[in-house]
Structures are given as structure tokens and as C-alpha cells.
Design an enzyme around this catalytic site. Structure first.
Site, short mmCIF file in Angstrom:
data_model
loop_
_atom_site.label_atom_id
_atom_site.label_comp_id
_atom_site.label_asym_id
_atom_site.label_seq_id
_atom_site.Cartn_x
_atom_site.Cartn_y
_atom_site.Cartn_z
N ASN A 10 0.86 -1.19 0.00
CA ASN A 10 0.00 0.00 0.00
C ASN A 10 0.89 1.24 0.00
OD1 ASN A 10 -1.38 2.27 1.15
ND2 ASN A 10 -3.06 0.92 1.69
N ASP A 12 -0.07 4.49 -0.05
CA ASP A 12 -0.77 5.72 0.36
C ASP A 12 0.16 6.74 1.02
OD1 ASP A 12 -3.08 4.45 -0.41
OD2 ASP A 12 -3.88 4.19 1.62
N HIS A 13 1.05 6.23 1.89
CA HIS A 13 1.79 7.18 2.71
C HIS A 13 3.01 7.78 2.01
CE1 HIS A 13 -1.17 6.83 5.65
NE2 HIS A 13 -1.05 5.51 5.70
N ARG A 21 4.02 18.82 1.31
CA ARG A 21 4.63 20.01 0.70
C ARG A 21 3.98 20.38 -0.64
NH1 ARG A 21 9.87 21.68 2.57
NH2 ARG A 21 9.51 21.79 4.80
N HIS A 46 -5.56 3.67 -1.56
CA HIS A 46 -6.87 4.06 -1.03
C HIS A 46 -7.16 5.50 -1.47
CE1 HIS A 46 -9.53 4.39 2.86
NE2 HIS A 46 -10.19 4.71 1.76
N ARG A 48 -9.23 8.27 -0.83
CA ARG A 48 -10.18 8.68 0.21
C ARG A 48 -11.03 9.84 -0.30
NH1 ARG A 48 -8.49 6.53 5.60
NH2 ARG A 48 -10.33 7.63 6.34
N ARG A 52 -6.76 12.92 1.05
CA ARG A 52 -5.66 13.36 1.92
C ARG A 52 -4.31 12.79 1.49
NH1 ARG A 52 -7.30 10.19 7.42
NH2 ARG A 52 -9.26 11.23 6.97
N HIS A 53 -4.32 11.64 0.80
CA HIS A 53 -3.02 11.14 0.30
C HIS A 53 -3.11 10.85 -1.21
CE1 HIS A 53 -5.04 7.47 1.59
NE2 HIS A 53 -4.71 7.60 2.85
N GLU A 73 -8.66 0.61 -2.85
CA GLU A 73 -9.48 0.65 -1.63
C GLU A 73 -10.43 1.83 -1.75
OE1 GLU A 73 -6.07 -1.06 1.42
OE2 GLU A 73 -6.94 0.93 1.73
N THR A 104 -8.18 3.73 8.71
CA THR A 104 -9.42 2.94 8.69
C THR A 104 -9.51 2.19 10.01
OG1 THR A 104 -9.05 2.76 6.33
CG2 THR A 104 -10.76 1.37 7.25
N GLU A 154 -11.22 -9.20 3.31
CA GLU A 154 -9.94 -8.85 3.91
C GLU A 154 -10.18 -8.67 5.40
OE1 GLU A 154 -7.30 -6.25 1.86
OE2 GLU A 154 -6.41 -5.50 3.72
N HIS A 191 -3.66 -4.39 7.87
CA HIS A 191 -3.77 -3.19 8.70
C HIS A 191 -2.85 -3.30 9.91
CE1 HIS A 191 -5.71 0.71 9.34
NE2 HIS A 191 -5.23 0.54 10.55
N GLY A 192 -1.87 -2.41 9.92
CA GLY A 192 -0.97 -2.31 11.07
C GLY A 192 0.13 -3.35 11.12
N GLY A 213 1.16 -1.30 4.38
CA GLY A 213 1.58 0.01 3.90
C GLY A 213 2.38 0.82 4.89
N HIS A 214 1.71 1.32 5.90
CA HIS A 214 2.30 2.34 6.77
C HIS A 214 3.65 1.94 7.34
CE1 HIS A 214 2.76 4.68 10.52
NE2 HIS A 214 2.31 5.66 9.77
#
Ligand code: PXP
Length: 249
Positions: A10, A12-13, A21, A46, A48, A52-53, A73, A104, A154, A191-192, A213-214
Site C-alpha cells: 500500500n 498511500d503514505h 509540501r 486508497h 479517500r 488526503r493522500h 481501496e 481505517t 480482507e 492493517h498495522g 503500507g504504513h
């Protein structure tokens, strides 16, 4: 059955950092291509509601430029459905979305949300998009996903990752993943997940895909994205190989 375990990265980040920036650096599409070279079987992003990303343009570029399956997503909203139908990603994962949440925070409620979700699952399926529902690891949620006609679930691993020493949270995932296979659903999880928490989940033989992802993007700050993905891939493969060994023995 012991399935090959796919890794969906993922990205996203990467977009979160870019958007801090404005401008175009770091580019999530470049990260996606690098992730594929490092061993990702698919890319997850994702889009959203508040953008936001990931941006609409990122989805468009990912759709055209990556060589592995794209998993979009998305919240179950008319706007996101229209975007999914326009780009026709390989897969779509329907997730709950609240504007004020940082991430999420829990799975969809496929039991009480059945009426709302049904037209989305149907429209995505008719377009040939492999649709999953992001749910809590509860058999009732899987039964509801099956009744809705989703071929994939999932499992939300957030509670397990937050309480990694609590065996009950792992048991919930194991039970749900076993139930998924019993009722004929393909099972993913995410997730996580981190280097410390991925092993036990990767060892569950009925899970076929992890979306991460994160942690990978955060870890990339210290050792590079390629290295963080390769290490995650190796930990997943090791855990899965150990399970296969046990099952053959
Ligand atoms: N799977 C789903 C359905 C998600 O919504 C997310 C977070 O966007 C992930 C996996 C990946 O979670 P994380 O970024 O914590 O690894």
C-alpha cells in the site's frame, strides 16, 4: 490448502509525504514500480473521499503504468464507484470511511450494512472487478460478505497488531481465516502489520494476500523502501514455509 501468499504494498503514505509540501515528490507511482521490483505481487491504494493522500491522478497513472494487479481501496459511495468503473482496477476493496478518522479504524459492518453495500458489490462484480470487503475477523461478517456475493474478504488485523501479546486477537483471525475457506471465500488480511507482527498471520495457510503500507513506508526512512519490502517478503515466506513444513510432516 496452503496457498501462495501474495504481498500487496500500500503506497498511500508516499502520497502523504508528497502532499505535506504539495508538488510531486516523492511520487507514489515511482514507489509502486520499485515495490514491484522488490517483490510486491500487487499495489494497493486508497482513494479517500477527502483525497488526503492518493489523488485521482495517482489512480489514473497507477492504472496505466504498473504491471501488477492494482487493488483500489474505496468507500461505498457513488463517487468512488464511478471512479472504479472508469479505471477498472483488477480488484477493489470496500472499506468503511469516516472523514475524521486518522486511518481505517475498524472493518465494515457487512451484517447491518447489507442493503447499502449490495448494489456496490454487484456493480463492481459485473464490471469484472474482484471485490473484497474489509471486515472484522468475525464469522458473522464473513457469512454476510458471502451472502452479498463478494468473492473475497480482507480481515482487519488492527486489533491483533495493537495487542500482539493477546492470544485472543490472533485466535479471532485464525478462526475467521479458517471459516473463510470453509465457506468458499478468498481471504486477505491487513492493517498495522509490521516485521514483529506479520509472522503468525503469514503462517495461516488459508490467507492468500497481505496488504501492508504504513510500516513499510515508515521503515523505508531508515533502510530504504526496497530493503523494507524485501525483508517483509522474506519474513512472510519464512513463516509460510514453516507452516507448509509442519503440514507435510
Ligand atoms: N488493508 C486495508 C483494507 C486498509 O484500509 C489498509 C490501510 O489503508 C491496509 C490494508 C494497510 O494498513 P497499513 O497501512 O496499516 O499497513
Amino acid at each position: 490448502m496452503n496457498h501462495h501468499l501474495r504481498l500487496g504494498v500500500n503506497i498511500d503514505h508516499v502520497a502523504t509525504i508528497r502532499n505535506a509540501r504539495g508538488g510531486s515528490h516523492p511520487d507514489p507511482v515511482r514507489a509502486a514500480k520499485l515495490a514491484v521490483r522488490a517483490g510486491a505481487d500487487g499495489i494497493t491504494a486508497h482513494l479517500r473521499e477527502d483525497r488526503r493522500h492518493i489523488s485521482d491522478d495517482d489512480i489514473s497513472r497507477l492504472s496505466h503504468e504498473i504491471t501488477v494487479p492494482l487493488n483500489l481501496e474505496m468507500a461505498a459511495t457513488p463517487e468512488m464507484l464511478e471512479i472504479a468503473l472508469r479505471h477498472k482496477p483488477h480488484a477493489a476493496c470496500i472499506v468503511p470511511e469516516k472523514r475524521e478518522e486518522r486511518t481505517t479504524e475498524g472493518g465494515l459492518d457487512a451484517v447491518t450494512g447489507r442493503q447499502h453495500l449490495a448494489p456496490y458489490v454487484e456493480a463492481l462484480g459485473e464490471a469484472g472487478i474482484r471485490t473484497s470487503l474489509f471486515v472484522e475477523p468475525e464469522p458473522a461478517q464473513l457469512d454476510a460478505a458471502l451472502a452479498l456475493g463478494a468473492p473475497v474478504v480482507e480481515l482487519h488485523t488492527g486489533a491483533y497488531c495493537e495487542a500482539a501479546n493477546d492470544a485472543r486477537q490472533f485466535e479471532r483471525i485464525l478462526t475467521a481465516a479458517t471459516h473463510a475457506e470453509n465457506i468458499g471465500l478468498e481471504c486477505h488480511a491487513g492493517h498495522g502489520l509490521s516485521f514483529d507482527t506479520v509472522g503468525p498471520v503469514a503462517a495461516i495457510p488459508t490467507i492468500v494476500e497481505l496488504n501492508i503500507g504504513h510500516f513499510l513506508i515508515g521503515e523505508a526512512i531508515f533502510g530504504g523502501l526496497e530493503s523494507s519490502i524485501k525483508r517483509m517478503r522474506a519474513l512472510m515466506d519464512k513463516a509460510r514455509a514453516e507452516t507448509s513444513g509442519q503440514r507435510i510432516a
